[in-house]
Design an enzyme around this catalytic site. Structure first.
Site, PDB file in Angstrom:
ATOM      1  N   CYS A  84       7.952  35.786 -42.604  1.00 49.74           N
ATOM      2  CA  CYS A  84       7.627  36.692 -41.505  1.00 49.74           C
ATOM      3  C   CYS A  84       7.313  38.080 -42.041  1.00 49.74           C
ATOM      4  O   CYS A  84       8.015  38.601 -42.911  1.00 49.74           O
ATOM      5  CB  CYS A  84       8.804  36.751 -40.530  1.00 49.74           C
ATOM      6  SG  CYS A  84       8.615  37.943 -39.199  1.00 49.74           S
ATOM      7  N   CYS A  87       9.929  42.057 -41.316  1.00 47.46           N
ATOM      8  CA  CYS A  87      10.961  42.746 -42.108  1.00 47.46           C
ATOM      9  C   CYS A  87      10.627  42.638 -43.591  1.00 47.46           C
ATOM     10  O   CYS A  87      10.109  41.621 -44.052  1.00 47.46           O
ATOM     11  CB  CYS A  87      12.341  42.140 -41.857  1.00 47.46           C
ATOM     12  SG  CYS A  87      12.995  42.412 -40.193  1.00 47.46           S
ATOM     13  N   CYS A 162      15.664  36.276 -34.095  1.00 50.64           N
ATOM     14  CA  CYS A 162      15.197  37.570 -34.589  1.00 50.64           C
ATOM     15  C   CYS A 162      16.375  38.536 -34.602  1.00 50.64           C
ATOM     16  O   CYS A 162      16.791  39.031 -33.549  1.00 50.64           O
ATOM     17  CB  CYS A 162      14.080  38.117 -33.714  1.00 50.64           C
ATOM     18  SG  CYS A 162      13.436  39.702 -34.305  1.00 50.64           S
ATOM     19  N   CYS A 389       7.869  60.114 -36.111  1.00 57.76           N
ATOM     20  CA  CYS A 389       7.977  58.753 -36.647  1.00 57.76           C
ATOM     21  C   CYS A 389       7.223  58.627 -37.964  1.00 57.76           C
ATOM     22  O   CYS A 389       7.095  57.521 -38.497  1.00 57.76           O
ATOM     23  CB  CYS A 389       7.440  57.745 -35.627  1.00 57.76           C
ATOM     24  SG  CYS A 389       5.703  58.006 -35.186  1.00 57.76           S
TER      25      CYS A 389
END
Length: 431
Positions: A84, A87, A162, A389
């Site tokens: 995935c 992460c 998740c 951010c």
């Protein structure tokens, strides 16, 4: 006379074989969360101090085997980790992982020659994210495939668990697969379900459905609404256009004020991180007389600041301002909020418009607020709070303020995107 026949050239390239292998020692972590060896050579899922076997040429190599593991290596909590693309760092112990994020942010500021007090990083816990962007691909007739993209691929991992998301989102995965099934009438459709957990349930805004051909048929829209009702979702919209809504507009509470959310509205990803940032902002705003909250969204900081002093709030998203104004009308006890839909990139709040302000907060998107920072620098405002951010654009905008006489007093790093290389921050400036 020359022949008109094309000349056939024989390739001198050797036939493709297995990628060459080598052994390297990882010395540090790269900016995207890959281990880095001298060269530089980047190897995913490796840690400083590890001896690893890699394959390939160039900077990016495939990790084949960990020959000597770091004592900081831990067992990843997710069975999808490694495939995935959501992460990058589940294999790293929490303490060194958080220290790396904090140090990385300090290094970003240092590149702009900025030194300041950096507080301990706020760490979001697992299973806490209330927002997720899930990609859908065509599956069976009544059920799509749903998950996150595979690393460096268009295809996706059809996830079953998740550990970053709120369990209520994970529990709804089967219903969301059925919801996405009608979205593939056109072969170019690549839907993304932008899921937000609200106080009233899951709010889902769908993008990526091919629209040039006319969008979804009436039959597909009806099936979409039926699956939304069967799944118990609060609302389902497509590019902001409501396709289904249960009863009331879904909403959240921001500093105790109920805000009904427009479709696709931006919220901080983790409620606990939002609370930590709001508390930090309110403490820094103590004693202010008049405040501006720029890039305010639906009021993440507005309502908390309006408990300190009257607030002028502005954002380029008109639906967010409409929602904020509606919430203000039903929120007693505030010291006053005036909200305006305004493109702060093309039409920043000017220095002369800040004459009566003594505190400005700005919380821009990743591109930062270069134009707005320039106007703040030219104003007489005495205090500024920057929320970001993207530390690189924050550092650029901070440099503008510092060059105008501000001092960056302190910074709170925030790990809101767990096990990713991203780090956020809140910084307090004074003149």
């Amino acid at each position: 006379m020359r022949s008109s026949k094309p000349i056939r050239r024989t390739s001198t390239r050797p036939p493709a074989g297995p990628a060459p292998e080598s052994e390297v020692t990882i010395t540090e972590m790269g900016g995207e969360g890959d281990g880095m060896a001298p060269g530089p050579i980047f190897a995913s899922f490796t840690l400083p101090g590890e001896r690893v076997r890699v394959a390939g040429t160039g900077e990016r190599r495939k990790t084949l085997e960990i020959l000597s593991a770091s004592p900081e290596r831990v067992e990843p909590p997710c069975p999808h980790f490694g495939q995935c693309g959501g992460c990058a760092l589940q294999h790293w112990g929490m303490q060194p992982y958080l220290a790396w994020k904090r140090d990385r942010m300090i290094g970003t500021l240092a590149r702009q020659h900025i030194e300041t007090e950096v507080l301990p990083i706020f760490a979001s816990p697992p299973y806490s994210r209330r927002r997720a962007a899930l990609h859908a691909r065509q599956g069976r007739k009544d059920e799509a495939r749903l998950g996150y993209k595979i690393r460096n691929s268009w295809d996706l991992v059809d996830i079953s668990v998740c550990p970053i998301s709120d369990p209520k989102i994970t529990a709804a995965l089967p219903a969301m697969r059925r919801l996405a099934a009608p979205l593939f009438e056109h072969p170019k459709s690549a839907p993304t379900l932008h899921v937000t957990l609200t106080d009233d349930g899951l709010d889902i805004d769908i993008t990526g459905v091919e629209r040039k051909s006319g969008g979804l048929s009436a039959d597909a829209r009806m099936r979409l609404a039926e699956q939304a009702a069967a799944g118990g979702f609060a609302r389902v919209s497509m590019d902001g256009e409501i396709a289904y809504m249960d009863q009331a507009v879904p909403g959240v509470r921001l500093s105790g004020v109920r805000v009904d959310l427009p479709p696709g509205a931006f919220l901080q990803a983790v409620p606990a991180a939002e609370s930590a940032m709001v508390d930090f902002v309110v403490e820094a705003a103590a004693g202010a007389d008049r405040i501006a909250d720029l890039f305010c969204g639906v009021g993440t900081f507005t309502f908390a600041l309006a408990g300190v002093a009257p607030v002028y709030a502005a954002d380029g998203a008109a639906p967010a301002i409409t929602a904020l104004n509606a919430a203000v009308a039903n929120a007693p006890g505030l010291k006053g909020v005036t909200a305006e839909a305004r493109d702060l990139v093309r039409r920043p709040l000017l220095a002369q418009e800040m004459k009566k302000l003594d505190l400005v907060l700005f919380d821009p998107p990743r591109a930062g607020a270069a134009e707005q920072a320039g106007e703040i620098a030219r104003s007489k405002v005495s205090r500024v709070i920057g929320v970001s951010c993207a530390p690189a654009t924050f550092a650029r905008d901070a440099r503008t303020l510092i060059d105008a006489g501000f001092r960056l007093e302190r910074v709170l790093p925030v790990d809101q995107f767990l096990w990713s290389p991203h780090v956020e921050l809140v910084g307090v400036f004074s003149r």
